[in-house]
Design a protein around this motif. Sequence first.
Motif, mmCIF file in Angstrom:
data_model
loop_
_atom_site.group_PDB
_atom_site.id
_atom_site.type_symbol
_atom_site.label_atom_id
_atom_site.label_comp_id
_atom_site.label_asym_id
_atom_site.label_seq_id
_atom_site.Cartn_x
_atom_site.Cartn_y
_atom_site.Cartn_z
ATOM 1 N N LEU A 52 9.613 -22.098 -2.405
ATOM 2 C CA LEU A 52 8.565 -21.598 -3.532
ATOM 3 C C LEU A 52 9.142 -20.452 -4.062
ATOM 4 N N ALA A 53 10.061 -20.386 -5.004
ATOM 5 C CA ALA A 53 10.821 -19.214 -5.551
ATOM 6 C C ALA A 53 10.208 -18.435 -6.325
ATOM 7 N N TYR A 54 9.459 -18.948 -7.226
ATOM 8 C CA TYR A 54 8.933 -18.363 -8.711
ATOM 9 C C TYR A 54 7.479 -18.183 -8.694
ATOM 10 N N PHE A 55 6.726 -18.958 -8.642
ATOM 11 C CA PHE A 55 5.188 -19.231 -8.867
ATOM 12 C C PHE A 55 4.752 -18.559 -7.529
ATOM 13 N N ASN A 56 4.890 -17.123 -7.372
ATOM 14 C CA ASN A 56 4.171 -16.263 -6.220
ATOM 15 C C ASN A 56 3.877 -15.106 -6.460
ATOM 16 N N GLU A 57 3.168 -14.260 -5.755
ATOM 17 C CA GLU A 57 2.803 -12.993 -6.025
ATOM 18 C C GLU A 57 3.996 -11.889 -6.281
ATOM 19 N N SER A 58 4.905 -12.279 -5.664
ATOM 20 C CA SER A 58 6.329 -11.366 -5.710
ATOM 21 C C SER A 58 6.685 -11.278 -7.152
ATOM 22 N N ASN A 59 6.398 -12.393 -8.071
ATOM 23 C CA ASN A 59 6.967 -12.406 -9.248
ATOM 24 C C ASN A 59 5.712 -12.102 -10.401
ATOM 25 N N ALA A 60 4.689 -11.468 -9.788
ATOM 26 C CA ALA A 60 3.356 -11.170 -10.790
ATOM 27 C C ALA A 60 3.584 -10.160 -11.578
ATOM 28 N N ASP A 73 -3.483 -19.784 -5.006
ATOM 29 C CA ASP A 73 -3.190 -20.078 -3.666
ATOM 30 C C ASP A 73 -2.123 -21.488 -3.458
ATOM 31 N N ASN A 74 -1.280 -21.506 -4.239
ATOM 32 C CA ASN A 74 -0.400 -22.684 -4.023
ATOM 33 C C ASN A 74 0.757 -22.333 -3.163
ATOM 34 N N THR A 75 0.980 -23.665 -2.119
ATOM 35 C CA THR A 75 1.997 -23.311 -1.176
ATOM 36 C C THR A 75 3.056 -24.456 -1.564
ATOM 37 N N VAL A 76 3.123 -25.113 -2.373
ATOM 38 C CA VAL A 76 4.157 -26.310 -2.376
ATOM 39 C C VAL A 76 5.548 -25.598 -3.208
ATOM 40 N N VAL A 77 6.485 -26.410 -3.017
ATOM 41 C CA VAL A 77 7.758 -25.705 -3.461
ATOM 42 C C VAL A 77 7.811 -25.916 -4.755
ATOM 43 N N ASP A 78 8.727 -25.074 -5.654
ATOM 44 C CA ASP A 78 8.913 -25.357 -6.901
ATOM 45 C C ASP A 78 10.534 -25.960 -7.450
ATOM 46 N N HIS A 79 11.075 -26.169 -6.358
ATOM 47 C CA HIS A 79 12.661 -26.903 -6.369
ATOM 48 C C HIS A 79 12.867 -27.210 -5.094
#
Length: 413
Positions: A209-217, A281-287
Motif C-alpha cells: 500500500l504505497a500511496y493511499f495512506n496517512e503518510s501522503n495526506a 481504514d483501508n489496508t489492501v495493497v494499491d499495487h
Amino acid sequence: MKTCAVVGAGLRGQFAYPPYVKEYGGLKFVAVADLIPGRIESFKKEYNISDDMCFETAEELLQQPKLADAIIIATMDQDHYQEAISAIKLGYDILLEKPISPSLKECLEIERLAKEYNTKIIVCHVLRYTPFYKKLKELLDNKILGQIINVEAMENVGHWHQAHSFVRGNWRNEATSSPMILQKCCHDLDIYTWLINSEAEYLSSFGDLAYFNESNAPKDSPKCCLDNCPNRNNCRYDVYKTYLTDDIGWPTNAIGTDMSIEGRTKSLRETSYGNCVFHSDNTVVDHQTINIKYKNGVTMVFTMTAFTEDCNRTLRIMGTKGEIKADMNKNYIEFIDFLEGRKEVFEIEKQSKGHGGGDFGIMHDFIGLLNDEMKNTNPITGSVHSHILAFAADESRNTNKTINIDEFVKKNI
C-alpha cells in the motif's frame, strides 16, 4: 421453469445477474434476502416476490426448507462460506459470487462438499463468459501462436475505482473483506490459467500500500471530505467531484439508496465513502506484481495497479509462431505472424452488458446448467485453483519467498 433465490440484492445480486432473466427469461426468482430494506423492496417489486419470501438476512432464508432449485449468493466475501455450506446441504444449485471465501481452508471445504453432494456450482469468474476471452481461448486452442512461451498481463484498476471500492468501499480492509489480489484479481488468475491451460507450479509476488495512506495526506486534511478540506480544489478524490454531481450512475449509486443531494450527503457522513482517501481504514495493497511458472513451462508476469486512468485489462501472449496483443475494453485482439510478418486484427463486438458481456454470459450458462442443457464449463476445482494462487501470492508478498504451489496446498489442507 427452474426457480431461484437471491441472497445479497446489491449491485451484483440485483443489477448484474437478474436482469438477464428480465430480458431472456428461463428462470423465476421466488425469494430474496438482504440487510437493507430498500434493496428487498426494489427486488420484490421488480420480480414479483411475495412478502413471505422476503427475508432480512441470508441466515434467515437459509434456515427455511429449500425454497427454490437454485440460489445466487452475492453477499460480502466473509459470509460466503457459511451461506454456501448451508445451501449445498439444503440441495440448492449455486451461482456463487467471487471470491469463494477469504479463507483457503474454507474454499477447499466448499469444493469438497460440492463434490460430495453433487452440487452444480459456478463461481462468478465472469471473464470466461465474455466474447473477448472466448475468442482468445479459441485462437490459442487452435495453436495460432504455436507453443505459448510467456504472458504479460495487467489489471489496470483505475485510480478512481481504487479510491471508490478499495480505499473507501466494502473491499478496503482485509479484516472485513479479502486481500486485494484475491478480491479483485482472482478473475485474472482464473482467466489466464484457463488460457494457458495448465496449473501453476511456482509463484512469487511483490506489492504494498504505497500511496493511499496517512503518510501522503495533504496538510490539514480532515478525516471526512465534507469537513471543509482546504485541499479540495487540488484533490482528484474530493467527494464533491466524485459523488455529489448530476451523475447518479455507478459508482455514486453504490453509496446508498437515496440519490437526492441530501440523501447522498447523509450517506457520505455516515459511511466510509465520505472518508478522505488518505485517512481511511483501508489496508489492501494499491499495487502488486505476480510471477508464475506453470507446469507446462509457460511463465507469466501479472501486474495489478491502481495508478492508471483507464479501468481495463491488457495483455501480450508470446509464442513460437507469433505474438498476440489484446485490450479487453477496446475489444481488440492483434495477432502478428513471425513467418509471414503479417498482422491480423480480430475486433470483438462491443458488449453493453457488465464485464464485457460476462455477467449475462454466465447467467446463460448457469440456466443451461440447471436445465441439463450444457456441461459446467468452469467446475469449482478450476475456480479454487485461482484462489490458491491468490493466497500464495499474498504469502509470497508478505514473506519475500517463492512458493511451490503443490506444497502450499498440502500445508493448508
